[in-house]
Write an enzyme that holds these catalytic residues in place. Sequence first.
Site, PDB file in Angstrom:
ATOM      1  N   GLU A   1       0.842  -1.175   0.000  1.00  0.00           N
ATOM      2  CA  GLU A   1       0.000   0.000   0.000  1.00  0.00           C
ATOM      3  C   GLU A   1       0.887   1.238   0.000  1.00  0.00           C
ATOM      4  O   GLU A   1       2.091   1.150  -0.239  1.00  0.00           O
ATOM      5  CB  GLU A   1      -0.956  -0.050   1.199  1.00  0.00           C
ATOM      6  CG  GLU A   1      -1.883  -1.266   1.136  1.00  0.00           C
ATOM      7  CD  GLU A   1      -2.881  -1.324   2.283  1.00  0.00           C
ATOM      8  OE1 GLU A   1      -3.212  -0.269   2.852  1.00  0.00           O
ATOM      9  OE2 GLU A   1      -3.334  -2.435   2.620  1.00  0.00           O
TER      10      GLU A   1
ATOM     11  N   LYS B   1      -0.234   4.144  -4.872  1.00  0.00           N
ATOM     12  CA  LYS B   1       0.641   2.985  -5.009  1.00  0.00           C
ATOM     13  C   LYS B   1       1.441   3.022  -6.306  1.00  0.00           C
ATOM     14  O   LYS B   1       2.214   2.114  -6.578  1.00  0.00           O
ATOM     15  CB  LYS B   1      -0.199   1.705  -4.976  1.00  0.00           C
ATOM     16  CG  LYS B   1      -1.107   1.580  -3.761  1.00  0.00           C
ATOM     17  CD  LYS B   1      -2.033   0.386  -3.886  1.00  0.00           C
ATOM     18  CE  LYS B   1      -3.101   0.391  -2.820  1.00  0.00           C
ATOM     19  NZ  LYS B   1      -4.045  -0.733  -2.960  1.00  0.00           N
TER      20      LYS B   1
END
Length: 317
Positions: free
Chosen positions: A3, A61
């Site tokens: 993440e 991301k």
Amino acid sequence: MPELPEAEVVRRGLQRWVAGRTIESVEIYDPRSVRRQIDGPASFIADLTGARILDAVRRGKFLWLPLGAPEAETSPAEIASPRHALMAHLGMSGQMLVKDADLPDERHLRIRLTLSPACDPDQPDRPLPRELRFVDQRIFGGMFVDSLRPTDDGAPGGQSLHGYPLVPEHAAHIGRDPLDPAFDIGRIQQRFKASRTGIKRALLNQGLVSGIGNIYADEALWEAKLHYEQPTNTLGPRRSRRILEAVQAVMGRALEAGGTSFDSLYVNVNGESGYFTRFLHSYGREGKPCHRCGALIVRERFMNRSSYFCPKCQRRR
């Protein structure tokens, strides 16, 4: 899946070890890892060979390396406004590793970039590793060269050193992330108020807020004392700000800890794992006492995955 904090740890490593260097050669060991390259592997090699890496940028991301001509040929205009970037998506298991050429290849090595010689700016007598390796066990990630376009708001495209107001075409659709200096809490609050979805679904919507995945959504909701199904349109200004500030706080702490590593698939550019798992309050703690009230953490099915929460602290209102 990595993440935002994990991607930012990788970006910082690339900024230190790779930015400013020229790509001398490119080797592709699995064409699936460049499947997003429009004209295929040959185009990928041609676009990168001889290109200079100007910066390392991240939004959510997504990671990208703006490209220019070799240092001796790069014009000031090109440095100020590059036109292309090397995009890298880590997928489920992608790793970007900076390694010495004499070290053995990883089992799942997919792409190798050989870089021009350079020395560590903090230790001028120490040569930097010559290779940037893309390793990906499950091959959900990949690399490709993409065009850069101006950002809609004129602000930097993402976290970076130079702050280019540019973003790759394939990342232009995603929202700004909670650690982005240009992140606008007030704008997100307005979109919360206008929608009727659950708060966790909203946090996972990359077009609204990028970079938040299952782990940090659960952790932020625990910190804000909100149930994951609480409708966004029922949140007043104070509660909607509280959850967004909780996301920022959780991700900031995770970044300080080097990210969250549950196995060997997530590592930084030096192959080191993060240790934020030691500080999780809800995610993965089913049946364990809540660190705040002592009630047992519950796990429920949610969007083909799981949500972890405290049934006492996080009651739906």
